[in-house]
Design an enzyme around this catalytic site. Structure first.
Site, PDB file in Angstrom:
ATOM      1  N   THR A 162       0.882  -1.269   0.077  1.00  0.00           N
ATOM      2  CA  THR A 162       0.127   0.103   0.024  1.00  0.00           C
ATOM      3  C   THR A 162       0.817   1.215   0.006  1.00  0.00           C
ATOM      4  O   THR A 162       1.843   1.232   0.439  1.00  0.00           O
ATOM      5  CB  THR A 162      -0.717  -0.054   1.302  1.00  0.00           C
ATOM      6  OG1 THR A 162      -1.469   1.271   1.445  1.00  0.00           O
ATOM      7  CG2 THR A 162       0.038  -0.308   2.445  1.00  0.00           C
ATOM      8  N   ASP A 163       0.300   2.371  -0.474  1.00  0.00           N
ATOM      9  CA  ASP A 163       1.162   3.552  -0.364  1.00  0.00           C
ATOM     10  C   ASP A 163       0.987   4.090   0.816  1.00  0.00           C
ATOM     11  O   ASP A 163       1.893   5.088   1.249  1.00  0.00           O
ATOM     12  CB  ASP A 163       0.366   4.583  -1.342  1.00  0.00           C
ATOM     13  CG  ASP A 163      -0.923   4.859  -1.199  1.00  0.00           C
ATOM     14  OD1 ASP A 163      -1.505   4.214  -0.139  1.00  0.00           O
ATOM     15  OD2 ASP A 163      -1.543   5.970  -1.688  1.00  0.00           O
ATOM     16  N   GLU A 164       0.290   3.548   1.825  1.00  0.00           N
ATOM     17  CA  GLU A 164       0.365   4.023   3.248  1.00  0.00           C
ATOM     18  C   GLU A 164       1.667   3.923   4.009  1.00  0.00           C
ATOM     19  O   GLU A 164       1.912   4.415   5.177  1.00  0.00           O
ATOM     20  CB  GLU A 164      -0.765   3.412   4.061  1.00  0.00           C
ATOM     21  CG  GLU A 164      -2.012   3.738   3.570  1.00  0.00           C
ATOM     22  CD  GLU A 164      -3.105   3.603   4.381  1.00  0.00           C
ATOM     23  OE1 GLU A 164      -2.856   3.489   5.726  1.00  0.00           O
ATOM     24  OE2 GLU A 164      -4.556   3.187   3.915  1.00  0.00           O
ATOM     25  N   LYS A 218       2.460  -3.402   7.093  1.00  0.00           N
ATOM     26  CA  LYS A 218       2.590  -3.495   5.795  1.00  0.00           C
ATOM     27  C   LYS A 218       4.203  -3.218   5.467  1.00  0.00           C
ATOM     28  O   LYS A 218       4.617  -3.990   4.577  1.00  0.00           O
ATOM     29  CB  LYS A 218       1.709  -2.594   4.901  1.00  0.00           C
ATOM     30  CG  LYS A 218       0.209  -3.139   5.027  1.00  0.00           C
ATOM     31  CD  LYS A 218      -0.143  -4.492   4.489  1.00  0.00           C
ATOM     32  CE  LYS A 218      -0.197  -4.577   3.136  1.00  0.00           C
ATOM     33  NZ  LYS A 218      -0.745  -5.747   2.399  1.00  0.00           N
TER      34      LYS A 218
HETATM   35  N1  LIG Z   1      -8.509  -1.546  -0.048  1.00  0.00           N
HETATM   36  C1  LIG Z   1      -7.495  -0.675  -0.563  1.00  0.00           C
HETATM   37  O1  LIG Z   1      -7.733   0.291  -0.805  1.00  0.00           O
HETATM   38  C2  LIG Z   1      -5.815  -0.869  -0.643  1.00  0.00           C
HETATM   39  C3  LIG Z   1      -4.921  -0.092  -1.163  1.00  0.00           C
HETATM   40  C4  LIG Z   1      -3.868  -0.708  -1.204  1.00  0.00           C
HETATM   41  C5  LIG Z   1      -3.381  -1.526  -0.823  1.00  0.00           C
HETATM   42  N2  LIG Z   1      -4.095  -2.831  -0.448  1.00  0.00           N
HETATM   43  C6  LIG Z   1      -3.849  -3.820   0.132  1.00  0.00           C
HETATM   44  O2  LIG Z   1      -4.469  -4.882  -0.489  1.00  0.00           O
HETATM   45  C7  LIG Z   1      -4.689  -6.075  -0.041  1.00  0.00           C
HETATM   46  C8  LIG Z   1      -6.165  -6.696  -0.045  1.00  0.00           C
HETATM   47  O3  LIG Z   1      -7.021  -5.470   0.111  1.00  0.00           O
HETATM   48  P1  LIG Z   1      -8.334  -5.494   0.384  1.00  0.00           P
HETATM   49  O4  LIG Z   1      -8.900  -4.164   0.776  1.00  0.00           O
HETATM   50  O5  LIG Z   1      -9.023  -6.458  -0.429  1.00  0.00           O
HETATM   51  O6  LIG Z   1      -8.622  -6.240   2.091  1.00  0.00           O
HETATM   52  P2  LIG Z   1      -9.986  -6.935   2.520  1.00  0.00           P
HETATM   53  O7  LIG Z   1      -9.802  -6.671   4.270  1.00  0.00           O
HETATM   54  O8  LIG Z   1     -11.155  -6.827   1.783  1.00  0.00           O
HETATM   55  O9  LIG Z   1      -9.243  -8.605   2.527  1.00  0.00           O
HETATM   56  C9  LIG Z   1      -8.650  -9.247   3.066  1.00  0.00           C
HETATM   57  C10 LIG Z   1      -8.793 -10.825   3.021  1.00  0.00           C
HETATM   58  O10 LIG Z   1      -7.782 -11.611   3.627  1.00  0.00           O
HETATM   59  C11 LIG Z   1      -8.281 -12.550   4.356  1.00  0.00           C
HETATM   60  N3  LIG Z   1      -7.247 -12.774   5.464  1.00  0.00           N
HETATM   61  C12 LIG Z   1      -7.084 -11.997   6.387  1.00  0.00           C
HETATM   62  N4  LIG Z   1      -6.264 -12.619   7.291  1.00  0.00           N
HETATM   63  C13 LIG Z   1      -5.757 -13.804   6.748  1.00  0.00           C
HETATM   64  C14 LIG Z   1      -5.047 -14.689   6.985  1.00  0.00           C
HETATM   65  N5  LIG Z   1      -4.448 -14.593   8.126  1.00  0.00           N
HETATM   66  N6  LIG Z   1      -4.725 -15.896   6.281  1.00  0.00           N
HETATM   67  C15 LIG Z   1      -5.620 -15.933   4.996  1.00  0.00           C
HETATM   68  N7  LIG Z   1      -6.300 -15.000   4.758  1.00  0.00           N
HETATM   69  C16 LIG Z   1      -6.724 -13.951   5.491  1.00  0.00           C
HETATM   70  C17 LIG Z   1      -9.611 -12.082   4.776  1.00  0.00           C
HETATM   71  O11 LIG Z   1     -10.260 -12.994   4.905  1.00  0.00           O
HETATM   72  C18 LIG Z   1      -9.967 -11.229   3.486  1.00  0.00           C
HETATM   73  O12 LIG Z   1     -10.449 -12.062   2.536  1.00  0.00           O
HETATM   74  C19 LIG Z   1      -4.059  -5.977   1.289  1.00  0.00           C
HETATM   75  O13 LIG Z   1      -2.841  -6.557   1.507  1.00  0.00           O
HETATM   76  C20 LIG Z   1      -4.237  -4.516   1.648  1.00  0.00           C
HETATM   77  O14 LIG Z   1      -3.050  -4.129   2.428  1.00  0.00           O
HETATM   78  C21 LIG Z   1      -5.465  -2.266  -0.090  1.00  0.00           C
END
Ligand SMILES: NC(=O)c1ccc[n+]([C@@H]2O[C@H](COP(=O)([O-])OP(=O)(O)OC[C@H]3O[C@@H](n4cnc5c(N)ncnc54)[C@H](O)[C@@H]3O)[C@@H](O)[C@H]2O)c1
Length: 344
Positions: free
Chosen positions: A125-127, A157
């Site tokens: 993430t950009d965070e 992260k």
């Molecule tokens: N949402 C955003 O805007 C954003 C932006 C940049 C990066 N990201 C990154 O992208 C990725 C996905 O984000 P998202 O928004 O889809 O998240 P989300 O919270 O919607 O989904 C996370 C998924 O991971 C699963 N999970 C959690 N812990 C787990 C574990 N221990 N083992 C297996 N599965 C597990 C959850 O059940 C869920 O299905 C993350 O790594 C996040 O840091 C998200």
């Protein structure tokens, strides 16, 4: 090729799984997810019966389970989306963020070293770059911006990213990392800003806005994120970080007002609430490397992506109403366990 996608029942992971299953019918996609509160298999209804798709329930931080899985499946490529992803939750309970985001990542990396893989990709993430001041619109995050985290989420992260790079350098693991700005689009859990506004406004409920709503986020449609990751997997250079963003900076207040306008709902629904602790002011990605080295360009702008997303939420009320009611948590039992697709 066999892809192990972790966290594929979450928002971005599920969009990515659907994209890959449909785009590459000759590839095999295994979706591994622990089904925490954020995991929702209903999101994958459109692909669950496809022959090149398989779901496995499990925790990326469970070492024995992960090593058994690698022994059995021998994936060629691992794409790690699995994470605790909500900043507010990380402020309440940081420990689970260390367990999943850091230790889950190192467990996957260890399995990749032992079993040998063609590529390990970390979705970051950009965070991890911290934030930028509001009065310097000329500044953007590049891949060489120092890591400077603010929340327990972003710290976990950033730690994971450092381990990924260390495994690349120390063990020669073929790794890549992508750092993306805020995503929006279909299948986003209704606790996140844009679906929260849509779901609450449709019920004429108040829309909470932190502080004065001036914090700036750089919005990217999830489809463009999925395309970017696919390009990095196929054309990206090992050991490299790629920033993904579409130059769609908006204040949180602008986002709320845009969605309310599109839904024909009054701004009087906006309620200002006490600001989040350590709230980052501005995120803004410089995606030049993705654009010039890999030829990536987003399809959506904020002005085209927001109406598409609103329309999706209006046409898929059942999906998010099941989340708000908690019913989605029974889907795995009903559709997978009761039907004998998997053992619990
Ligand atoms: N949402 C955003 O805007 C954003 C932006 C940049 C990066 N990201 C990154 O992208 C990725 C996905 O984000 P998202 O928004 O889809 O998240 P989300 O919270 O919607 O989904 C996370 C998924 O991971 C699963 N999970 C959690 N812990 C787990 C574990 N221990 N083992 C297996 N599965 C597990 C959850 O059940 C869920 O299905 C993350 O790594 C996040 O840091 C998200």
């Amino acid at each position: 090729m066999k892809f192990l996608v972790t966290g594929g029942a979450g928002f971005i992971g599920a969009n990515f799984v659907e994209y890959m299953v449909n785009k590459y019918p000759e590839d095999e996609i295994i979706n591994l997810d622990a089904l925490t509160y954020a995991g929702n298999l209903e999101t994958l209804k459109n692909v669950e019966d496809k022959p090149n798709y398989k779901f496995i329930k499990g925790d990326i931080a469970d070492r024995e389970f992960i090593f058994d899985l690698f022994e059995k499946e021998k994936p060629d490529v691992v794409v790690n989306f699995a994470a605790e992803s909500h900043v507010d939750r990380s402020i309440e309970d940081p420990e689970i963020f260390v367990k999943t985001n850091v230790m889950g990542t190192t467990t996957l990396l260890d399995a990749c070293v032992k079993y040998g893989i063609k590529r390990y990709h970390q979705v970051s993430t950009d965070e991890v770059y911290g934030d930028l001041p509001l009065d310097r619109p000329d500044l953007f995050f590049t891949e060489s911006t120092p890591l400077h985290t603010s929340s327990p989420y972003s710290s976990s992260k950033a730690s994971a990213d450092l381990f990924v790079m260390a495994y690349g350098r120390t063990y020669g693991l073929p790794v890549t990392i992508s750092r993306c700005s805020n995503n929006y689009g279909p299948y986003q859990f209704p606790e996140k800003l844009i679906p929260l506004i849509i779901s609450r406004a449709l019920n004429d409920e108040t829309i909470p806005v932190y502080g004065t709503g001036e914090n700036v986020r750089d919005w990217l449609h999830v489809y463009d994120h999925c395309v970017a990751i696919d390009m990095i997997l196929r054309q990206g250079k090992e050991g490299e970080v790629y920033n993904i963003g579409g130059h769609n900076e908006r204040t949180n207040l602008e986002v709320v007002k845009t969605v309310l306008r599109a839904l024909n709902k009054p701004e009087s629904l906006i309620t200002y609430v006490t600001d989040r602790k350590g709230h980052d002011m501005r995120y803004a990605i410089d995606p030049t490397k993705m654009e010039t080295e890999l030829g990536w360009k987003p399809v959506y702008t904020f002005d085209t992506g927001i109406p598409q997303t609103i329309e999706w939420y209006l046409n898929n009320k059942d999906w998010w109403e099941n989340i708000v009611s908690g019913e989605y948590q029974n889907y795995f039992q009903k559709m997978y366990v009761d039907k004998g697709r998997v053992e619990e």
